[in-house]
Design a protein around this motif. Structure first.
Motif, PDB file in Angstrom:
ATOM      1  N   LEU A   5     -47.518 -23.038   5.682  1.00  0.00           N
ATOM      2  CA  LEU A   5     -48.824 -22.935   5.027  1.00  0.00           C
ATOM      3  C   LEU A   5     -49.109 -21.503   4.615  1.00  0.00           C
ATOM      4  CD1 LEU A   5     -51.024 -25.274   7.243  1.00  0.00           C
ATOM      5  CD2 LEU A   5     -50.155 -25.712   4.951  1.00  0.00           C
ATOM      6  N   LEU A   6     -48.833 -20.570   5.523  1.00  0.00           N
ATOM      7  CA  LEU A   6     -49.073 -19.168   5.211  1.00  0.00           C
ATOM      8  C   LEU A   6     -48.215 -18.725   4.041  1.00  0.00           C
ATOM      9  CD1 LEU A   6     -50.471 -16.545   5.850  1.00  0.00           C
ATOM     10  CD2 LEU A   6     -48.665 -16.053   7.489  1.00  0.00           C
ATOM     11  N   SER A   7     -46.965 -19.118   4.062  1.00  0.00           N
ATOM     12  CA  SER A   7     -46.087 -18.719   2.962  1.00  0.00           C
ATOM     13  C   SER A   7     -46.535 -19.346   1.660  1.00  0.00           C
ATOM     14  CB  SER A   7     -44.647 -19.089   3.275  1.00  0.00           C
ATOM     15  OG  SER A   7     -44.498 -20.483   3.256  1.00  0.00           O
ATOM     16  N   PHE A   8     -47.104 -20.539   1.752  1.00  0.00           N
ATOM     17  CA  PHE A   8     -47.597 -21.208   0.552  1.00  0.00           C
ATOM     18  C   PHE A   8     -48.748 -20.434  -0.046  1.00  0.00           C
ATOM     19  CE2 PHE A   8     -47.822 -25.091  -1.881  1.00  0.00           C
ATOM     20  CZ  PHE A   8     -46.512 -25.491  -1.777  1.00  0.00           C
ATOM     21  N   GLY A   9     -49.622 -19.916   0.809  1.00  0.00           N
ATOM     22  CA  GLY A   9     -50.747 -19.138   0.325  1.00  0.00           C
ATOM     23  C   GLY A   9     -50.329 -17.777  -0.158  1.00  0.00           C
ATOM     24  N   LEU A  10     -49.421 -17.227   0.487  1.00  0.00           N
ATOM     25  CA  LEU A  10     -48.945 -15.894   0.143  1.00  0.00           C
ATOM     26  C   LEU A  10     -47.657 -15.953  -0.623  1.00  0.00           C
ATOM     27  CD1 LEU A  10     -48.782 -13.106   2.781  1.00  0.00           C
ATOM     28  CD2 LEU A  10     -49.661 -13.137   0.503  1.00  0.00           C
ATOM     29  N   GLY A  11     -47.062 -16.681  -0.055  1.00  0.00           N
ATOM     30  CA  GLY A  11     -45.775 -16.815  -0.537  1.00  0.00           C
ATOM     31  C   GLY A  11     -45.047 -15.586  -0.277  1.00  0.00           C
ATOM     32  N   LEU A  12     -45.389 -15.376  -0.898  1.00  0.00           N
ATOM     33  CA  LEU A  12     -44.821 -14.327  -1.323  1.00  0.00           C
ATOM     34  C   LEU A  12     -43.471 -14.219  -1.519  1.00  0.00           C
ATOM     35  CD1 LEU A  12     -46.951 -12.361  -0.518  1.00  0.00           C
ATOM     36  CD2 LEU A  12     -47.457 -14.016  -0.089  1.00  0.00           C
ATOM     37  N   LYS A  37     -49.465 -18.048  -9.514  1.00  0.00           N
ATOM     38  CA  LYS A  37     -49.189 -18.820 -10.726  1.00  0.00           C
ATOM     39  C   LYS A  37     -48.022 -19.781 -10.570  1.00  0.00           C
ATOM     40  CE  LYS A  37     -51.184 -15.471 -13.841  1.00  0.00           C
ATOM     41  NZ  LYS A  37     -51.080 -14.938 -15.181  1.00  0.00           N
ATOM     42  N   ALA A  38     -47.066 -19.431  -9.714  1.00  0.00           N
ATOM     43  CA  ALA A  38     -45.896 -20.286  -9.515  1.00  0.00           C
ATOM     44  C   ALA A  38     -45.256 -19.949  -8.181  1.00  0.00           C
ATOM     45  CB  ALA A  38     -44.896 -20.095 -10.649  1.00  0.00           C
ATOM     46  N   THR A  39     -44.590 -20.940  -7.609  1.00  0.00           N
ATOM     47  CA  THR A  39     -43.940 -20.788  -6.311  1.00  0.00           C
ATOM     48  C   THR A  39     -42.598 -21.506  -6.338  1.00  0.00           C
ATOM     49  OG1 THR A  39     -46.079 -20.770  -5.180  1.00  0.00           O
ATOM     50  CG2 THR A  39     -44.183 -21.258  -3.837  1.00  0.00           C
ATOM     51  N   ALA A  40     -41.625 -20.944  -5.645  1.00  0.00           N
ATOM     52  CA  ALA A  40     -40.332 -21.603  -5.456  1.00  0.00           C
ATOM     53  C   ALA A  40     -39.853 -21.275  -4.047  1.00  0.00           C
ATOM     54  CB  ALA A  40     -39.320 -21.122  -6.484  1.00  0.00           C
ATOM     55  N   SER A  41     -39.119 -22.195  -3.453  1.00  0.00           N
ATOM     56  CA  SER A  41     -38.666 -22.018  -2.082  1.00  0.00           C
ATOM     57  C   SER A  41     -37.248 -22.538  -1.924  1.00  0.00           C
ATOM     58  CB  SER A  41     -39.606 -22.796  -1.139  1.00  0.00           C
ATOM     59  OG  SER A  41     -39.108 -22.782   0.179  1.00  0.00           O
ATOM     60  N   ASP A  42     -36.593 -22.094  -0.859  1.00  0.00           N
ATOM     61  CA  ASP A  42     -35.268 -22.632  -0.569  1.00  0.00           C
ATOM     62  C   ASP A  42     -35.361 -23.907   0.266  1.00  0.00           C
ATOM     63  OD1 ASP A  42     -36.030 -21.508   1.848  1.00  0.00           O
ATOM     64  OD2 ASP A  42     -34.127 -20.505   2.209  1.00  0.00           O
ATOM     65  N   ALA A 132     -40.643 -17.524  -3.002  1.00  0.00           N
ATOM     66  CA  ALA A 132     -40.988 -16.532  -4.015  1.00  0.00           C
ATOM     67  C   ALA A 132     -42.230 -17.011  -4.748  1.00  0.00           C
ATOM     68  CB  ALA A 132     -39.830 -16.355  -4.998  1.00  0.00           C
ATOM     69  N   LYS A 133     -43.076 -16.076  -5.103  1.00  0.00           N
ATOM     70  CA  LYS A 133     -44.298 -16.395  -5.832  1.00  0.00           C
ATOM     71  C   LYS A 133     -44.454 -15.456  -7.020  1.00  0.00           C
ATOM     72  CE  LYS A 133     -46.712 -18.257  -1.917  1.00  0.00           C
ATOM     73  NZ  LYS A 133     -46.886 -19.607  -2.412  1.00  0.00           N
ATOM     74  N   LEU A 134     -44.972 -16.019  -8.078  1.00  0.00           N
ATOM     75  CA  LEU A 134     -45.359 -15.232  -9.243  1.00  0.00           C
ATOM     76  C   LEU A 134     -46.865 -15.053  -9.154  1.00  0.00           C
ATOM     77  CD1 LEU A 134     -44.998 -13.956 -12.080  1.00  0.00           C
ATOM     78  CD2 LEU A 134     -45.219 -16.282 -13.007  1.00  0.00           C
ATOM     79  N   LEU A 135     -47.317 -13.802  -9.124  1.00  0.00           N
ATOM     80  CA  LEU A 135     -48.745 -13.505  -9.068  1.00  0.00           C
ATOM     81  C   LEU A 135     -49.163 -12.755 -10.313  1.00  0.00           C
ATOM     82  CD1 LEU A 135     -48.005 -13.929  -6.008  1.00  0.00           C
ATOM     83  CD2 LEU A 135     -49.974 -12.533  -5.531  1.00  0.00           C
ATOM     84  N   GLY A 136     -50.390 -13.008 -10.739  1.00  0.00           N
ATOM     85  CA  GLY A 136     -50.928 -12.318 -11.902  1.00  0.00           C
ATOM     86  C   GLY A 136     -52.396 -12.008 -11.710  1.00  0.00           C
ATOM     87  N   ARG A 137     -52.913 -11.117 -12.522  1.00  0.00           N
ATOM     88  CA  ARG A 137     -54.309 -10.679 -12.418  1.00  0.00           C
ATOM     89  C   ARG A 137     -55.304 -11.697 -12.968  1.00  0.00           C
ATOM     90  NH1 ARG A 137     -55.407  -6.458  -8.945  1.00  0.00           N
ATOM     91  NH2 ARG A 137     -53.902  -4.816  -9.244  1.00  0.00           N
ATOM     92  N   ASP A 138     -54.829 -12.669 -13.757  1.00  0.00           N
ATOM     93  CA  ASP A 138     -55.741 -13.697 -14.271  1.00  0.00           C
ATOM     94  C   ASP A 138     -55.117 -15.063 -13.994  1.00  0.00           C
ATOM     95  OD1 ASP A 138     -54.236 -14.783 -16.661  1.00  0.00           O
ATOM     96  OD2 ASP A 138     -54.339 -12.667 -17.211  1.00  0.00           O
ATOM     97  N   GLN A 143     -46.329 -17.430 -20.270  1.00  0.00           N
ATOM     98  CA  GLN A 143     -44.990 -17.989 -20.435  1.00  0.00           C
ATOM     99  C   GLN A 143     -43.903 -16.936 -20.263  1.00  0.00           C
ATOM    100  OE1 GLN A 143     -44.733 -21.318 -20.587  1.00  0.00           O
ATOM    101  NE2 GLN A 143     -42.553 -20.996 -20.265  1.00  0.00           N
ATOM    102  N   GLU A 144     -44.130 -15.741 -20.763  1.00  0.00           N
ATOM    103  CA  GLU A 144     -43.144 -14.667 -20.621  1.00  0.00           C
ATOM    104  C   GLU A 144     -42.952 -14.298 -19.147  1.00  0.00           C
ATOM    105  OE1 GLU A 144     -42.311 -10.109 -22.232  1.00  0.00           O
ATOM    106  OE2 GLU A 144     -44.127 -11.158 -22.867  1.00  0.00           O
ATOM    107  N   ALA A 145     -44.044 -14.233 -18.390  1.00  0.00           N
ATOM    108  CA  ALA A 145     -43.966 -13.926 -16.960  1.00  0.00           C
ATOM    109  C   ALA A 145     -43.255 -15.051 -16.210  1.00  0.00           C
ATOM    110  CB  ALA A 145     -45.357 -13.686 -16.384  1.00  0.00           C
ATOM    111  N   LEU A 146     -43.507 -16.290 -16.594  1.00  0.00           N
ATOM    112  CA  LEU A 146     -42.855 -17.433 -15.961  1.00  0.00           C
ATOM    113  C   LEU A 146     -41.339 -17.395 -16.215  1.00  0.00           C
ATOM    114  CD1 LEU A 146     -43.367 -19.933 -14.258  1.00  0.00           C
ATOM    115  CD2 LEU A 146     -43.771 -21.205 -16.374  1.00  0.00           C
ATOM    116  N   GLU A 147     -40.933 -17.046 -17.424  1.00  0.00           N
ATOM    117  CA  GLU A 147     -39.509 -16.920 -17.728  1.00  0.00           C
ATOM    118  C   GLU A 147     -38.873 -15.781 -16.933  1.00  0.00           C
ATOM    119  OE1 GLU A 147     -39.128 -16.628 -21.993  1.00  0.00           O
ATOM    120  OE2 GLU A 147     -40.104 -18.578 -22.284  1.00  0.00           O
TER     121      GLU A 147
END
Length: 177
Positions: A5-12, A37-42, A132-138, A143-147
Motif C-alpha cells: 500500500l505504501l509503495s502504491f502511494g509513493l511508489g516510488l 500519473k503512472a505506476t509499474a511494478s515487478d 516505479a512511479k511517474l510523478l508530475g506537477r499537474d 504523453q511525452e513523459a509517459l513515453e
C-alpha cells in the motif's frame, strides 16, 4: 500488505542502474505537490484491486539535513487512508532510505520538465519488490513523459506493458467509502 500500500502511494523508481542513468551530481528540489500519473511494478497487482484504487496529490516537504517527508491519502476498496513517510537522505544524491534502510527510493528527473521517476525498492521479511512511479506537477497525463517513463522501465528491467494509471482525486475524506 502495508508495504505494498505504501509503495502504491509513493511508489516510488530503481537501481535503474548507474550505467543506464548518468550519475546525479546534485539533489533536485522536489518539495511541493505531486501527482502520481503512472505506476509499474515487478509484482502482479490483482485486477480487482486496480479498479478500486485512486490517489490524491502527494505533498513532499524538505526537512533538516535534506530528508524528505511525503504525505498522501490513498483510497483502497472505498476506504481512505492517510499515509506519511520520512525519506532519509543518503550520501548519494537523489537516493533515500526508509524504514531503517529496508526500503530504498531513487528520485530520477525525467527528460520532460516537471516530471520525475520515483523508483522504490523494498526488501523486508523476505519479500522483495520494485515499483516505479511517474510523478508530475499537474494531474494531466503528458504523453511525452509517459513515453519517457516506459523507456526508463525497459532500461531498468521492469515491464513497460504493465503500467497502471491510477484514478486521480483531489480529496479523499478519511474513513469515507
Amino acid at each position: 500488505m502495508k508495504a505494498l500500500l505504501l509503495s502504491f502511494g509513493l511508489g516510488l523508481v530503481v537501481a535503474l542502474q548507474a550505467q543506464v542513468y548518468p550519475a546525479v551530481e546534485e539533489s533536485h528540489d522536489v518539495s511541493g505537490t505531486w501527482y502520481v500519473k503512472a505506476t509499474a511494478s515487478d509484482k502482479k497487482i490483482p485486477k480487482k484491486m486496480l479498479g478500486s484504487v485512486s490517489v490524491t496529490p502527494m505533498t513532499i516537504k524538505t526537512l533538516e539535513e535534506g530528508n524528505l517527508e511525503v504525505k498522501f491519502t490513498v483510497q483502497i476498496a472505498g476506504e481512505c487512508r492517510e499515509m506519511s513517510v520520512v525519506l532519509e537522505k543518503t550520501d548519494q544524491p537523489d537516493k533515500y532510505t526508509a524504514f531503517g534502510g529496508t526500503q530504498v527510493l531513487y528520485i530520477i528527473p525525467s527528460a520532460v520538465e516537471d516530471h520525475y521517476f520515483f523508483y522504490w525498492e523494498s526488501s523486508k521479511h523476505g519479500f522483495r519488490f520494485r515499483i516505479a512511479k511517474l510523478l508530475g506537477r499537474d494531474p494531466d497525463i503528458n504523453q511525452e513523459a509517459l513515453e519517457d517513463f516506459q523507456n526508463a522501465l525497459r532500461a531498468g528491467g521492469l515491464n513497460a506493458k504493465d503500467i497502471f494509471i491510477p484514478m486521480q482525486s483531489e480529496t479523499c475524506p478519511l474513513g469515507s467509502n
